[in-house]
Scaffold this motif. Sequence first.
Motif, short mmCIF file in Angstrom:
data_model
loop_
_atom_site.label_atom_id
_atom_site.label_comp_id
_atom_site.label_asym_id
_atom_site.label_seq_id
_atom_site.Cartn_x
_atom_site.Cartn_y
_atom_site.Cartn_z
N GLY A 59 0.45 6.11 4.33
CA GLY A 59 0.21 4.80 4.92
C GLY A 59 1.47 4.02 5.17
N TYR A 67 -6.58 -5.45 -0.04
CA TYR A 67 -7.34 -4.60 0.88
C TYR A 67 -7.83 -3.30 0.25
CZ TYR A 67 -5.39 -7.93 4.14
OH TYR A 67 -5.05 -9.10 4.78
N TYR A 68 -7.24 -2.92 -0.88
CA TYR A 68 -7.64 -1.69 -1.56
C TYR A 68 -8.03 -2.00 -3.00
CZ TYR A 68 -5.71 0.88 2.44
OH TYR A 68 -5.47 1.38 3.69
N GLU A 121 -7.12 8.68 3.64
CA GLU A 121 -5.93 7.94 3.26
C GLU A 121 -4.74 8.87 3.04
OE1 GLU A 121 -5.91 4.84 3.44
OE2 GLU A 121 -8.02 4.31 3.35
N HIS A 136 -1.69 -4.63 -1.44
CA HIS A 136 -2.53 -3.47 -1.73
C HIS A 136 -3.77 -3.87 -2.52
CE1 HIS A 136 -3.72 0.62 -2.53
NE2 HIS A 136 -3.72 0.39 -3.82
N ARG A 148 -9.39 -0.74 11.57
CA ARG A 148 -9.92 0.03 10.43
C ARG A 148 -11.35 -0.41 10.12
NH1 ARG A 148 -8.09 2.94 5.97
NH2 ARG A 148 -9.96 3.71 4.93
N TYR A 160 -4.63 0.72 8.45
CA TYR A 160 -4.78 0.13 7.12
C TYR A 160 -6.11 -0.58 6.99
CZ TYR A 160 0.19 0.66 5.90
OH TYR A 160 1.43 1.15 5.60
N THR A 163 0.80 -1.22 0.00
CA THR A 163 0.00 0.00 0.00
C THR A 163 0.84 1.28 0.00
OG1 THR A 163 -1.92 -1.10 0.96
CG2 THR A 163 -1.78 1.27 1.25
N GLU A 193 -2.98 -6.57 9.16
CA GLU A 193 -3.78 -7.12 8.06
C GLU A 193 -3.65 -8.63 7.95
OE1 GLU A 193 -1.34 -4.80 8.01
OE2 GLU A 193 -1.39 -3.74 6.10
N TYR A 244 -0.91 3.37 11.74
CA TYR A 244 -1.74 3.83 10.63
C TYR A 244 -2.85 2.79 10.42
CZ TYR A 244 -3.13 5.31 5.95
OH TYR A 244 -3.85 5.75 4.86
#
Length: 384
Positions: free
Chosen positions: A375, A98-99, A372, A95, A355, A349, A67, A187, A347
Amino acid sequence: MIKSLALASCRSPFLDDSKVYCPMGNLYLKSFVNKALPEVRVGLTDDDYEDISVFEPYDAVGISIMTPQRSEAALLARRLKQTYPDKVIIAGGPHCHYYQAEAEKEPYDYIVPLDGEEALVKILKGGAPRIVKDIMGKGAILNAPRPDRSSPEAIRLIKRYHYMLNGKPATTMMTARGCPEQCAFCEDAMTAVKWSSIENIAGELDDIKSMGYQGIYLFDDLFAIAMPKIKPICDEIKKRDLAFRCNGQVRYFTKWGDAFAKLLSDSGCAEIAFGFESGSQAILDNVRKRTLVEQNYQAVLYAQQHGIKVKGFMMLGLPGENRGTIAETERFIATSGMEDFQLAVFYPYKGTQIRDAIDAGKASMDLTFQGEGLGAYGQKGGST
């Protein structure tokens, strides 16, 4: 059918030195594709990509993305599409897991949000959907080919990274993927632990030794997890007279007492890193660390009694943080006796329990998340 593929590692411009830990993921991907599709030519790149002509000879480019690297990766993808519009761009890495929605807005032809090996083979064969979700089971990981350390491309890539362990040239390897812990800030929490076979691990140690390295960093989330599980691996490391560094968790480490530290030390362990996170028991409880501050002190003592250096990973800004808990963390750093530590600012995430609670409006934090950013837990010069 895609005939040639370049696997690209993005730089981490926020780090003091991004050429320390070799990008293991692409070495695994290369060896897997080489075995499954030997007719496909696979290259490895990790430059700063000021000159993207390095990608010209390839039909496809696979970009591995963490990320904090997402801006670098997206910029590279846009430049590639502008210069080589017919080139296939594949995005993978944490990344994309999760994104994923963010990744879908970028010019990636394919997005791999989970394990990349089998998904990449499907893409190269043709006919795969844009989002390719595949999970490697324990059996597949157990018998997967070990990462490439013998091809000219792999050797060139690995030799660009310079990691020293107790003054000895060292490199990275993994014996397992996944972490069974429940930490609310991570994560990878509560993911199945999938081990490589002892035969593969022994072969990988031979590969590393043949390259002239004298040490290894076992990059597993938690290597020092159970004495009976890791003893065969320690025996293989000891046979090859390799120094090593590993990661541990104090609940497991102190469970076995002094004997665990002795096993590691006798096998060549020079350093162990623990995620202590905080010197405050209230913070540890808030983030489901399942450890005690007293165990953190005890882990340092056990390790140092057997000549193993200790590094602690610490964080500020976890749920419930205040001046009092920060003072407790400062006290632990000053009195624990560990030789080294890294202090980062938390942070939130995506993919972490904290989160998820923030996004659901259920978080009871005295911090406000405003959107965001970069990160990255740690940045250049110790700034965060």
